[in-house]
Enzyme design. Structure first.
Site, PDB file in Angstrom:
ATOM      1  N   CYS A   1       0.817  -1.225   0.000  1.00  0.00           N
ATOM      2  CA  CYS A   1       0.000   0.000   0.000  1.00  0.00           C
ATOM      3  C   CYS A   1       0.846   1.268   0.000  1.00  0.00           C
ATOM      4  O   CYS A   1       0.395   2.310  -0.450  1.00  0.00           O
ATOM      5  CB  CYS A   1      -0.944   0.004   1.196  1.00  0.00           C
ATOM      6  SG  CYS A   1      -2.089  -1.375   1.141  1.00  0.00           S
TER       7      CYS A   1
ATOM      8  N   HIS B   1      -3.694   7.123   1.459  1.00  0.00           N
ATOM      9  CA  HIS B   1      -3.937   5.823   0.829  1.00  0.00           C
ATOM     10  C   HIS B   1      -5.330   5.361   1.250  1.00  0.00           C
ATOM     11  O   HIS B   1      -5.688   5.437   2.433  1.00  0.00           O
ATOM     12  CB  HIS B   1      -2.874   4.819   1.278  1.00  0.00           C
ATOM     13  CG  HIS B   1      -3.303   3.404   1.110  1.00  0.00           C
ATOM     14  ND1 HIS B   1      -3.727   2.912  -0.104  1.00  0.00           N
ATOM     15  CD2 HIS B   1      -3.420   2.381   1.998  1.00  0.00           C
ATOM     16  CE1 HIS B   1      -4.072   1.641   0.054  1.00  0.00           C
ATOM     17  NE2 HIS B   1      -3.896   1.296   1.308  1.00  0.00           N
TER      18      HIS B   1
ATOM     19  N   ASN C   1     -10.045  -0.593  -1.847  1.00  0.00           N
ATOM     20  CA  ASN C   1      -8.612  -0.364  -1.606  1.00  0.00           C
ATOM     21  C   ASN C   1      -7.847  -0.949  -2.794  1.00  0.00           C
ATOM     22  O   ASN C   1      -7.838  -2.162  -2.989  1.00  0.00           O
ATOM     23  CB  ASN C   1      -8.233  -1.057  -0.286  1.00  0.00           C
ATOM     24  CG  ASN C   1      -6.756  -0.947   0.040  1.00  0.00           C
ATOM     25  OD1 ASN C   1      -5.929  -0.637  -0.821  1.00  0.00           O
ATOM     26  ND2 ASN C   1      -6.415  -1.205   1.293  1.00  0.00           N
TER      27      ASN C   1
HETATM   28  N1  COA Z   1     -18.845  -9.575   6.120  1.00  0.00           N
HETATM   29  C1  COA Z   1     -19.469  -9.896   7.274  1.00  0.00           C
HETATM   30  N2  COA Z   1     -18.813 -10.218   8.406  1.00  0.00           N
HETATM   31  C2  COA Z   1     -17.495 -10.218   8.368  1.00  0.00           C
HETATM   32  C3  COA Z   1     -16.775  -9.884   7.209  1.00  0.00           C
HETATM   33  C4  COA Z   1     -17.505  -9.552   6.056  1.00  0.00           C
HETATM   34  N3  COA Z   1     -16.909  -9.203   4.914  1.00  0.00           N
HETATM   35  N4  COA Z   1     -15.453  -9.946   7.489  1.00  0.00           N
HETATM   36  C5  COA Z   1     -15.335 -10.313   8.770  1.00  0.00           C
HETATM   37  N5  COA Z   1     -16.559 -10.476   9.312  1.00  0.00           N
HETATM   38  C6  COA Z   1     -16.924 -10.850  10.676  1.00  0.00           C
HETATM   39  C7  COA Z   1     -15.803 -11.582  11.377  1.00  0.00           C
HETATM   40  O1  COA Z   1     -15.843 -12.969  11.057  1.00  0.00           O
HETATM   41  C8  COA Z   1     -16.134 -11.332  12.837  1.00  0.00           C
HETATM   42  O2  COA Z   1     -17.155 -12.213  13.205  1.00  0.00           O
HETATM   43  P1  COA Z   1     -17.193 -12.824  14.697  1.00  0.00           P
HETATM   44  O3  COA Z   1     -17.313 -11.635  15.606  1.00  0.00           O
HETATM   45  O4  COA Z   1     -18.394 -13.686  14.665  1.00  0.00           O
HETATM   46  O5  COA Z   1     -15.903 -13.540  14.865  1.00  0.00           O
HETATM   47  C9  COA Z   1     -16.714  -9.929  12.825  1.00  0.00           C
HETATM   48  O6  COA Z   1     -17.102  -9.671  11.458  1.00  0.00           O
HETATM   49  C10 COA Z   1     -15.750  -8.864  13.276  1.00  0.00           C
HETATM   50  O7  COA Z   1     -14.501  -9.083  12.642  1.00  0.00           O
HETATM   51  P2  COA Z   1     -13.305  -8.098  12.843  1.00  0.00           P
HETATM   52  O8  COA Z   1     -12.175  -8.512  11.935  1.00  0.00           O
HETATM   53  O9  COA Z   1     -13.005  -7.900  14.286  1.00  0.00           O
HETATM   54  O10 COA Z   1     -13.981  -6.761  12.259  1.00  0.00           O
HETATM   55  P3  COA Z   1     -13.489  -5.289  12.289  1.00  0.00           P
HETATM   56  O11 COA Z   1     -14.503  -4.462  12.926  1.00  0.00           O
HETATM   57  O12 COA Z   1     -12.080  -5.153  12.777  1.00  0.00           O
HETATM   58  O13 COA Z   1     -13.482  -4.930  10.732  1.00  0.00           O
HETATM   59  C11 COA Z   1     -11.891  -4.738   8.954  1.00  0.00           C
HETATM   60  C12 COA Z   1     -12.667  -5.683   9.845  1.00  0.00           C
HETATM   61  C13 COA Z   1     -11.029  -5.576   8.051  1.00  0.00           C
HETATM   62  C14 COA Z   1     -12.886  -3.942   8.113  1.00  0.00           C
HETATM   63  C15 COA Z   1     -11.078  -3.759   9.817  1.00  0.00           C
HETATM   64  O14 COA Z   1     -10.366  -4.469  10.788  1.00  0.00           O
HETATM   65  C16 COA Z   1     -10.132  -2.953   9.005  1.00  0.00           C
HETATM   66  O15 COA Z   1     -10.510  -2.198   8.150  1.00  0.00           O
HETATM   67  N6  COA Z   1      -8.830  -3.051   9.283  1.00  0.00           N
HETATM   68  C17 COA Z   1      -7.826  -2.380   8.519  1.00  0.00           C
HETATM   69  C18 COA Z   1      -7.655  -3.126   7.247  1.00  0.00           C
HETATM   70  C19 COA Z   1      -6.894  -2.358   6.221  1.00  0.00           C
HETATM   71  O16 COA Z   1      -6.936  -1.163   6.191  1.00  0.00           O
HETATM   72  N7  COA Z   1      -6.215  -3.099   5.396  1.00  0.00           N
HETATM   73  C20 COA Z   1      -5.462  -2.559   4.361  1.00  0.00           C
HETATM   74  C21 COA Z   1      -4.214  -2.063   4.913  1.00  0.00           C
HETATM   75  S1  COA Z   1      -3.464  -1.023   3.847  1.00  0.00           S
END
Ligand code: COA
Length: 349
Positions: free
Chosen positions: A114, A276, A306
């Protein structure tokens, strides 16, 4: 000493729009979950067989070159950032050189995910400052859709990423009032496995045995790429989203402040910040932390997801095309991603 200006900028996104609802056909997810957590409404997916990371880069580069008022023959050097190359090797830089029928110039591939485009811009800036090159094509392009797990197992990663390309012609100028003021590059490999694609690779579980990677027994294989790895989805990217989020919201503001302080500016001096496009929530957090007004930050993750190395040049291009960036503006580019790596660039447009 010569300085670098962005003399031309271009972007390309595939025609195919994939909405959050479209993704629910393949995995257990919802429009509500995706929008609430990431801000993403839709993304673009490249044509499976007729488009590659390089072909998208070619389209963006053509526009950047034309807007710079030069031809492909005038380009002295290519710096190409991607994590989704057409081939494992050689890199996309040479494929771009071939596709655009350029001279036998140097072509360098940058692998900083990224942060790739900002790293690539910084590399190109050094070549211009030393006087070695006059016109450098700097590209960020990704075809993520080809390498994602579209089953429910991969939903935390797959819903986030989209395809596209952005390119700039970085050109030498003697005008002291314009151009790149400084670039700032950082890394911390302590959490390298937190956002990573382990295979194909030469690790042979070396890092797993040192407790860095967390493969279960079934996933362990000491081969470059084995059937077991594929059966266990080890050919897809892995991401611990919450861990990435926590680190990103610290490092983004830090590296932006570093660029401002280096040039005796404060956040209120920023005309446009192009973060980004990792996640709208991250960008909003950064905006709040730096006390920036809405018009000082440009986001378009809602429509493209992204696009990793392509996200900064795509957002920069779109902001410029919409007239949000004018000559004399103070523009800040900032990125954070896998590695972890993070970077910023401050420029007078
Ligand atoms: N749809 C529905 N549910 C989903 C899902 C999706 N696409 N992806 C994950 N879940 C579920 C998980 O399984 C979890 O379920 P559980 O509570 O039953 O175990 C729940 O949602 C929460 O998961 P979690 O990973 O803790 O969610 P979050 O609130 O942290 O959101 C991201 C996930 C990925 C959106 C968030 O962590 C994020 O944006 N992180 C940064 C990622 C990023 O920027 N990446 C690029 C870097 S450059």
């Amino acid at each position: 000493m010569p300085k670098s200006i962005i003399a031309g900028i271009g972007m390309y996104v595939p025609e195919n729009i994939v909405t959050n609802n479209d993704l629910t056909k393949y995995m257990d997810t919802s429009d509500e979950w995706i929008q609430e957590r990431t801000g993403i409404k839709e993304r673009r997916y490249a044509h499976r067989t007729n488009e590659t990371t390089t072909t998208m880069a070619v389209e963006a580069s053509k526009i950047a070159i034309e807007r710079a008022g030069i031809t492909a023959q005038d380009v002295d050097f290519i710096v190409f950032a991607t994590l989704s190359p057409d081939y494992y090797f050689p890199g996309c830089g040479v494929l771009l050189q071939r596709a655009m029928k350029m001279k036998e110039i140097g072509a360098l591939d940058v692998r900083n995910q990224c942060s790739g485009f900002v790293y690539a811009l910084s590399v190109a800036d050094q070549f211009i400052k030393t006087g070695m090159y006059k016109n450098i094509l700097v590209v960020g392009a990704e075809k993520h859709s080809f390498g994602l797990d579209f089953s429910t197992r991969g939903r935390n990663v797959s819903v986030i990423f989209g395809d596209g390309a952005g390119a700039v012609v970085l050109q030498s100028t003697e005008d002291n009032n314009r151009g790149i003021l400084s670039t700032h590059l950082h890394s911390d490999g302590e959490s390298a496995e937190i956002l990573a694609m382990y295979n194909p690779g030469t690790h042979a579980n070396y890092w797993a045995n040192k407790n860095y990677a967390t493969f279960n027994d079934a996933e362990i294989s000491d081969m470059f790429m084995s059937h077991a790895m594929i059966d266990n989805a080890q050919n897809f990217p892995f991401m611990d989203g919450p861990h990435v989020f926590k680190k990103a919201i610290v490092k983004f503001p830090e590296v932006i402040k570093e660029a401002l302080e280096k040039n005796n500016f404060s956040s209120k001096d920023i005309s446009v910040l192009i973060p980004h496009q990792a996640n709208l929530r991250i960008a909003q957090f950064v905006q709040q932390k730096l006390e920036l007004k809405d018009e000082q930050v440009y986001n378009n993750i809602q429509h493209y997801g992204n696009t990793t190395a392509a996200s900064v040049p795509i957002a920069l291009c779109e902001a410029w095309e919409k007239g949000k960036i004018k000559q004399g503006d103070l523009v800040c580019l900032a990125a954070f991603g896998s590695g972890f790596t993070w970077a910023s660039a401050l420029l007078k447009w």
